[in-house]
Design a protein around this motif. Structure first.
Motif, short mmCIF file in Angstrom:
data_model
loop_
_atom_site.label_atom_id
_atom_site.label_comp_id
_atom_site.label_asym_id
_atom_site.label_seq_id
_atom_site.Cartn_x
_atom_site.Cartn_y
_atom_site.Cartn_z
N UNK A 28 0.83 -1.21 0.00
CA UNK A 28 0.00 0.00 0.00
C UNK A 28 0.86 1.26 0.00
N UNK A 29 2.04 1.18 0.62
CA UNK A 29 2.91 2.35 0.73
C UNK A 29 3.55 2.73 -0.61
N UNK A 30 3.45 1.85 -1.61
CA UNK A 30 4.05 2.17 -2.90
C UNK A 30 3.49 3.45 -3.51
N UNK A 31 2.25 3.78 -3.20
CA UNK A 31 1.66 5.01 -3.73
C UNK A 31 2.41 6.23 -3.21
N UNK A 32 2.61 6.30 -1.88
CA UNK A 32 3.34 7.43 -1.31
C UNK A 32 4.79 7.45 -1.79
N UNK A 33 5.40 6.25 -1.93
CA UNK A 33 6.77 6.18 -2.42
C UNK A 33 6.88 6.71 -3.84
N UNK A 34 5.90 6.37 -4.69
CA UNK A 34 5.92 6.84 -6.08
C UNK A 34 5.73 8.35 -6.14
N UNK A 35 4.90 8.91 -5.27
CA UNK A 35 4.70 10.36 -5.24
C UNK A 35 6.01 11.06 -4.89
N UNK A 112 6.03 15.51 -15.75
CA UNK A 112 5.98 14.70 -14.53
C UNK A 112 5.06 15.33 -13.49
N UNK A 113 5.14 16.65 -13.34
CA UNK A 113 4.30 17.35 -12.36
C UNK A 113 2.82 17.19 -12.71
N UNK A 114 2.49 17.34 -13.99
CA UNK A 114 1.10 17.21 -14.41
C UNK A 114 0.58 15.79 -14.16
N UNK A 115 1.40 14.80 -14.53
CA UNK A 115 0.99 13.41 -14.30
C UNK A 115 0.85 13.13 -12.81
N UNK A 116 1.76 13.67 -12.02
CA UNK A 116 1.71 13.48 -10.57
C UNK A 116 0.43 14.06 -9.99
N UNK A 117 0.04 15.24 -10.46
CA UNK A 117 -1.17 15.89 -9.96
C UNK A 117 -2.42 15.11 -10.36
N UNK A 118 -2.42 14.56 -11.58
CA UNK A 118 -3.59 13.82 -12.05
C UNK A 118 -3.68 12.42 -11.47
N UNK A 119 -2.55 11.86 -11.04
CA UNK A 119 -2.51 10.47 -10.59
C UNK A 119 -2.68 10.32 -9.09
#
Length: 388
Positions: A28-35, A112-119
């Protein structure tokens, strides 16, 4: 030399298994790690963009500083043009590196910033919706399993407790039977105590086996529900891997600016490494390392045994080898490493792999004179050939 894993190491591996309560947190922590990885990637290549900008500025300053000196120098003709060409080339390189700087910041960084915001969608009180949904799914699937494991552990400890009690009663009975100091009545009482302990152990054992059967019957449903949530997490991670692969390839495209064969070889190696990114292989590794593919100690009946002391093994030290270097022997006949097209009438043109004779040694400016089989002579860069 490999050694068999100790009981403690196997137990640790089972305790870290994905199937054990709470161990889904790493997935579950992979989401925060990817961010966080997105933040680090943007910061990393923003710094590289500053390097490109500073290099471009330094090239321009160097060119502007030496232009008046070169223009007023006593040199003339082709020698003057050659010197001036160094400065004009620096101006073109400065413009190219300035373009790289803008691409890294405005194109790659913004992408990357745009994808990060949308994801990634942040929650009001911290965390991300995506990781919260995964954690909730895992917790919901694991709650009944955790309760059953807790009940099973309680039954196991109860059985081991009465087993120890029965063993003590058996030892007392064996000691009393061969001891003439113990009266018949006392021996009978000890025997009755052993029988009671045995009956209690059998009763508790039956209860333990019943709870274990219930747990094992529930295991397939538990696995199905956990893998369903895990597959959702894997799909999100697959999309992240695919995007970051494309982002890295885009950065590589902007940085790969050279046509020089030796430098191109370096970038081709990097490109091949990036093209080798395989989301399926990565997901398979995660599954086997932190997911359902991990080894686990499925619930089974555990007979009580006295504790044993384990021996520690010795570690071996790996030895590293030495690296040998080869030495190239010189000669007159040379072979072209790269294509070269003469810029002036007194320069020699050739293709990579072509062989000809070097008739004059390298001068202080890095040029040699060569002669081809057709009799054509001319100057060429010394570092474009190797001695045969």
């Amino acid at each position: 030399m490999s050694t068999l894993p100790s009981e403690n190491s196997l137990e640790d591996a089972y305790n870290r298994s994905f199937w054990m309560p709470g161990n889904y947190q790493r997935t579950a922590k992979r989401t925060e790690d990817a961010f966080q990885a997105c933040n680090d990637i943007v910061a990393c290549f923003q710094e590289r963009a500053r390097v490109e900008r500073q290099y471009a500025q330094q090239l321009s300053e160097w060119s502007n500083k030496w232009k008046p000196v070169v223009d007023s120098s006593p040199l003339y003709g082709s020698l003057m043009k050659a010197w001036q060409c160094f400065l004009s080339s620096a101006d073109r390189l400065a413009a190219l590196h300035a373009t790289i700087c803008r691409s890294l910041v405005s194109e790659d960084g913004d992408r990357v910033r745009t994808w990060q915001k949308d994801t990634f969608h942040k929650k009001l009180f911290g965390g991300f919706k995506e990781s919260h949904d995964i954690e909730t799914g895992f917790a919901r699937a694991q709650k009944p399993w955790a309760k059953r494991l807790k009940k099973l552990d309680k039954a196991r400890r109860a059985y081991h407790k009465v087993s120890r009690k029965e063993q003590v009663a058996r030892e007392r009975e064996a000691h009393a039977q061969g001891n003439p100091d113990v009266s018949i009545d006392k021996q009978k009482k000890i025997q009755e105590e052993r029988e009671v302990a045995q009956q209690e152990a059998e009763k508790v054992r039956a209860r333990y086996e019943k709870v274990l059967e219930e747990v094992n019957n529930y295991a397939p449903r538990y696995m199905e529900e956990m893998e369903s949530v895990f597959d959702q997490s894997q799909e999100e991670e697959r999309k992240r891997i695919v995007f970051l692969k494309q982002a890295f390839l885009s950065i590589h495209k902007h940085l790969d600016i050279t046509n020089n064969e030796s430098v191109r070889a370096v970038y081709n190696e990097l490109h091949n490494t990036l093209m080798a990114i395989d989301e399926q292989e990565d997901l398979r590794w995660w599954k086997n390392t932190h997911g359902p593919g991990m080894p686990t100690d499925w619930p089974h009946f555990q007979e009580w045994t006295p504790e044993k002391k384990s021996k520690k093994g010795k570690k071996e030290v790996e030895k590293s080898g030495t690296i040998e270097k080869s030495v190239m022997i010189g000669g007159v006949k040379v072979r072209a490493l790269y294509d070269y097209v003469g810029q002036e009438t007194d320069e020699l043109s050739f293709k990579a792999g072509e062989e000809f004779l070097k008739i004059e040694d390298e001068d202080d400016q890095g040029w040699c004179r060569g002669k081809k089989d057709d009799g054509w002579e001319g100057l060429y860069p010394a570092n474009y050939v190797e001695v045969v």
